[in-house]
Design an enzyme around this catalytic site. Sequence first.
Site, short mmCIF file in Angstrom:
data_model
loop_
_atom_site.label_atom_id
_atom_site.label_comp_id
_atom_site.label_asym_id
_atom_site.label_seq_id
_atom_site.Cartn_x
_atom_site.Cartn_y
_atom_site.Cartn_z
CB ILE A 168 52.85 -25.86 11.69
CG1 ILE A 168 53.00 -25.86 13.22
CG2 ILE A 168 53.42 -24.56 11.11
CD1 ILE A 168 52.86 -27.19 13.86
CG ASP B 238 56.55 -23.09 -1.18
OD1 ASP B 238 55.56 -23.82 -1.34
OD2 ASP B 238 56.63 -21.95 -1.68
CG LEU C 81 48.60 -31.96 9.11
CD1 LEU C 81 48.21 -31.46 10.51
CD2 LEU C 81 47.86 -33.23 8.77
CB ALA D 154 46.17 -28.73 1.50
CB SER E 184 39.75 -34.47 1.88
OG SER E 184 38.50 -33.83 1.93
CD GLU F 291 34.41 -31.57 -0.21
OE1 GLU F 291 34.17 -31.59 -1.44
OE2 GLU F 291 33.59 -31.17 0.63
CE1 TYR G 280 41.49 -29.52 0.11
CE2 TYR G 280 39.44 -30.77 0.09
CZ TYR G 280 40.61 -30.39 0.72
OH TYR G 280 40.91 -30.90 1.97
#
Length: 328
Positions: free
Chosen positions: A9, A56, A78, A80, A127, A129, A151
């Site tokens: 957030i 967490d 969201l 990460a 993503s 990526e 990642y």
Amino acid sequence: MPRAFITGITGQDGQHLAEFLHGRGYDVYGMIKGQNNPRASKLQEEMPFVELISGDLADLPSLVAALQQAQPDEVYNLGAISFVALSFSQAELTANITGLGVLRMLEAIRMVGGTRDNPIRFYQASSSEMFGEVRETPQTELTPFHPRSPYGCAKVFGHDIVVNYRESYGLHASSGILFNHEGPRRGIEFVTRKVTNAAARISLGLQHELVMGNLDSKRDWGYAGDYVKGMWLMLQQDEPDDYVLATGETHSIEELVVRAFGEVGIDDWQKYVRQDPKFFRPAEVDLLIGDASKAKEKLGWEPEVDFPALVKMMVENDLALEKAKAGL
């Protein structure tokens, strides 16, 4: 009123999404990690409508408790370890949060209520990526993955486990394969903001050089505010699915530098930019460009802010911030 729960957030996307959902009449809950998190008070000042809940991604019981408290209709994951460069030096942490964190959240949804009979709708931030050493250009939802960083590897696990839970347990779980999306809220460690902030500071005489890595890498850059609408649209569909969100245009990091310096009237940018090997990745991703045809057709999604407007927006914001800090 619909209720949404957002991890990450305090990040760029989390803030944009919270504003968007609040504007659509949602009760917005955000997960915050740790006591006295310095980002929490700033977020509460700017967005008092967000109710913060402790949790967490490394701790399943905390996720279950957070969902029980929020009782959301929609969960947007969201959160990460999202800085690619950091993932090379903290690979295990990245795998635990960015990868296994998705699994824990899906398990928490199953435990609290995410079946066909009692659906919590879930969005996973995948993503571009994940494509890494690209197998085809442009990249679509069906392009094979070949990640080139811890990642990217962690994001591939997160993406695949969403598909598995969707198919195994009937969860309404969708993933957005988002290409690079930026804006004034982007962290200063990310290359776009690093460049626009440096251009602003150099033009004001507050900084003398910009130290960069690879200037030849090409990315598909859009505006984060446009992309969060796509996230929401995915969860409004009757059936869950995966969607690429991208502009379909690619620009090199050098193009980004040229345009950012041009916005502050500096044409001889080479005088201020120096390359340093320490900013090169061990394995580089040379070219990313997405095909968002599916999202445009099925979701009615379109990016609205183009690359020149994005860079201009970010430079102007950094100019205003740096002038205010310097008392200019």
